[in-house]
Write a protein that holds these residues in place. Structure first.
Motif, PDB file in Angstrom:
ATOM      1  N   LYS A 110      83.877  34.852 -23.187  1.00 58.92           N
ATOM      2  CA  LYS A 110      84.683  34.534 -21.861  1.00 58.92           C
ATOM      3  C   LYS A 110      85.232  35.657 -21.060  1.00 58.92           C
ATOM      4  O   LYS A 110      85.129  35.812 -19.896  1.00 58.92           O
ATOM      5  CB  LYS A 110      85.513  33.431 -22.177  1.00 58.92           C
ATOM      6  N   SER A 111      85.997  36.585 -21.829  1.00 59.68           N
ATOM      7  CA  SER A 111      86.745  37.812 -20.994  1.00 59.68           C
ATOM      8  C   SER A 111      85.487  38.627 -20.109  1.00 59.68           C
ATOM      9  O   SER A 111      85.804  38.960 -19.106  1.00 59.68           O
ATOM     10  CB  SER A 111      87.504  38.385 -21.904  1.00 59.68           C
ATOM     11  N   GLN A 113      82.635  37.435 -19.261  1.00 58.75           N
ATOM     12  CA  GLN A 113      82.396  36.942 -18.195  1.00 58.75           C
ATOM     13  C   GLN A 113      83.408  36.881 -16.909  1.00 58.75           C
ATOM     14  O   GLN A 113      82.828  37.075 -15.878  1.00 58.75           O
ATOM     15  CB  GLN A 113      82.229  35.355 -18.621  1.00 58.75           C
ATOM     16  N   THR A 114      84.619  36.604 -17.315  1.00 58.53           N
ATOM     17  CA  THR A 114      85.512  36.712 -16.299  1.00 58.53           C
ATOM     18  C   THR A 114      85.557  37.967 -15.544  1.00 58.53           C
ATOM     19  O   THR A 114      85.559  38.037 -14.215  1.00 58.53           O
ATOM     20  CB  THR A 114      87.134  36.531 -16.982  1.00 58.53           C
TER      21      THR A 114
ATOM     22  N   LYS B  50      75.995  33.863  -9.500  1.00 59.10           N
ATOM     23  CA  LYS B  50      77.320  33.881  -9.660  1.00 59.10           C
ATOM     24  C   LYS B  50      78.058  33.842  -8.214  1.00 59.10           C
ATOM     25  O   LYS B  50      77.854  34.740  -7.337  1.00 59.10           O
ATOM     26  CB  LYS B  50      78.023  35.103 -10.207  1.00 59.10           C
ATOM     27  N   GLU B  90      95.067  32.615 -17.840  1.00 60.17           N
ATOM     28  CA  GLU B  90      93.834  32.332 -17.992  1.00 60.17           C
ATOM     29  C   GLU B  90      93.391  30.874 -18.069  1.00 60.17           C
ATOM     30  O   GLU B  90      92.339  30.499 -17.450  1.00 60.17           O
ATOM     31  CB  GLU B  90      93.264  33.031 -19.551  1.00 60.17           C
ATOM     32  N   HIS B  95      93.793  35.354 -12.689  1.00 58.17           N
ATOM     33  CA  HIS B  95      93.584  36.676 -13.306  1.00 58.17           C
ATOM     34  C   HIS B  95      94.958  37.540 -13.514  1.00 58.17           C
ATOM     35  O   HIS B  95      95.816  37.132 -12.861  1.00 58.17           O
ATOM     36  CB  HIS B  95      92.739  37.472 -12.327  1.00 58.17           C
TER      37      HIS B  95
END
Lengths: 337, 337
Positions: A110-111, A113-114, B50, B90, B95
DNA sequence: GTGAAAGCGCTAACAT
DNA sequence: ATGTTAGCGCTTTCAC
């Protein structure tokens, strides 16, 4: 209440100029007259003009931000690396976007992706312990985002890396233990799929061989948490042929090892020597103070950030993978003879 | 080589629709037909669309990023707070932009500037020890950016804050020391301009008073680093009327205190009790293990991030300052009677 | 239900 | 030396 920050357009209107002229003047473009430049810059100064970084990022599709993924924040070594990364990034005017995988594969995925969604220019990553699937790291490369691993590198991915000289660190430490008279040296390590653990085991074994000491399976254990320590170490001490030294994968295990050994009635270092790895602040407060291998986490962080930034800015142009080794140092205290 | 990410426009062109329709379809806008929506969403999925967060940020002038300023990263307490902030942020899809003031006023000022320039939605800050000028913090408020202090709050600025219950933590610890028979309890603190130190001193003094013990100037010292400990503590032990307990501002000082006291020939806890503050991992590895006041840094981080996000999203609407107190817990180990 | 057009703040190619 | 125009990717009136 309304507090819209001042823009180039505002300045242009106020000074009866075009925004492009203002834009150029602000950046000292040569084609702008000294006069206009001063006028604009002074007005900007007075009205506290701040360039809108968001707009800039959109235009260049770059946000001069570096993403970092650490497996754990509350940890001497990783926080040291983070500090190094932070210092280097800051001095090069890069921002740091921080993610914490917390040693969980899912959060690591997930990180990534973030960070990709946030359009970072590059990613610094240290793998979580239980990560066995590498697709997410490959995605970074496929997205043409620069990637540098540090410490816990990913064996399946072809990317730049910065690691401690684990082999030599282990070799030097075990060599020292042997030199000082230990002959039954145990290695408390991590799962061997982690290069850091595997490399240290090789250093350990080579040092034993150098001293003509046997490499015994029963003295090599996976024991990288305090919980495991409490289970594994007493068993080893109960053995007839007990170790007379413990070389541990990290300082925490070494510190707990020290406690357990003392509680079992052995003297440290007279009966048993103990050596840690990292050289964090707990090495100074145990009794006796812990001998440990310094990994120079801060330096590793700086080096990793520097390498990444060099890639981003095209300074480092090597086609293949760049690997940097951070030297380690044995710091001798009182837990070893 | 060229790897431009796919945009709404690309989808629109491919599907022969307008970008606005695609935009709406992606977000499930009600005015879009089921048919079109599915078509668009499927195409997007297939082509790994995205959303460009940079463009979004520019439009909304918000980048859903929170800035954090810590005085030191390599520190059990602050890294715990950071972990809490990270987890909370998160889970709310914010962020984290991280800055490290490194206990330097100048870097703190620069960090604020950096974060404001980056257009963060809010800032979480813990003040550096030597910060005496608060203009930079006021700038945050003047820029209409939300600000929440944690732990090292800034006395001169009217802003939300989350702090540990330092007064009660200190009171409880010193009360316990007195209950267990200590009567000459020293306080090793920080400079009293820091609220955390001042509040603990008040808790300390009130606990002494409760037990009808005298509050002696000579037993209250500024001693918040290991370097100071090595200088201050031996002097106190040399005094005729030496302390029989040390209540320390942090675990590091407590751990060094423990070493110095033992090295001077006193037994811990029989002759002298020692209590730390934070309850970090070093408390478990000293010999004897350290009694300490748990500050729940992780919880503090979560709470501070939550408060900030509530402000940003308009959930928390209280006009004045919101202060949250994180409870503390005395964790009794073997360094106290 | 869908499209056209404007605009967020900035820069750069192309005028003049 | 300065202005005009277009565009980065997206959302949002306002039309139809």
């Amino acid at each position: 209440m309304e507090k819209r920050p001042i823009t180039l357009k505002d300045i242009a209107k106020a000074l009866d100029l075009s925004t492009s002229t203002v834009s150029r003047a602000m950046r000292g473009h040569p084609a702008i007259s000294e006069e206009t430049r001063k006028l604009v810059q002074q007005y900007a100064e007075e009205h506290k003009y701040k360039p809108n970084t968001l707009a800039l990022s959109l235009r260049t599709n770059k946000n001069n931000t570096i993403g970092v993924i650490v497996p754990e924040i509350v940890h001497f070594f990783f926080s040291s690396v983070l500090a190094g990364i932070q210092d280097e990034a800051e001095s090069e005017n890069y921002h740091l976007l921080m993610c914490n995988s917390n040693e969980m594969y899912e959060r690591e995925v997930k990180s990534v992706q973030t960070l990709l969604d946030a359009r970072v220019c590059g990613i610094l990553a240290s793998m979580s312990k239980n990560t066995l699937e590498y697709r997410h790291f490959q995605n970074i490369i496929d997205d043409d985002v620069h990637l540098v691993f540090f410490d816990r590198i990913c064996p399946g991915i072809n990317a730049d890396k910065v690691v401690a000289d684990d082999y030599r660190g282990a070799f030097t430490a075990v060599d020292y233990l042997a030199e000082t008279g230990c002959s039954r040296i145990a290695f408390l390590g991590s799962d061997s799929h982690l290069p850091i653990s595997n490399n240290r085991r090789m250093g350990y074994e080579d040092a034993l061989r150098k001293h003509k000491l046997p490499v015994e399976k029963k003295w090599i254990k996976v024991c990288d948490t305090t919980a495991l320590a409490q289970q594994v170490i007493p068993e080893m001490l109960d053995e007839e042929n007990r170790p007379d030294a413990f070389f541990c994968i990290n300082d925490e295990v070494a510190a707990y090892c020290l406690q357990i050994v003392k509680a079992s009635g052995f003297r440290v270092p007279e009966d048993i020597s103990i050596c840690g790895f990292t050289n964090g602040y707990i090495t100074e407060v145990t009794d006796p103070a812990l001998t440990s291998v310094d990994q120079h986490g801060y330096e590793m962080g700086r080096e990793a950030a520097r390498l990444l930034i060099n890639r981003i800015e095209g300074v480092e142009t090597k086609k293949g993978v760049v690997s940097r080794l951070i030297k380690t140092d044995l710091v001798i205290r009182q837990s070893t003879r």
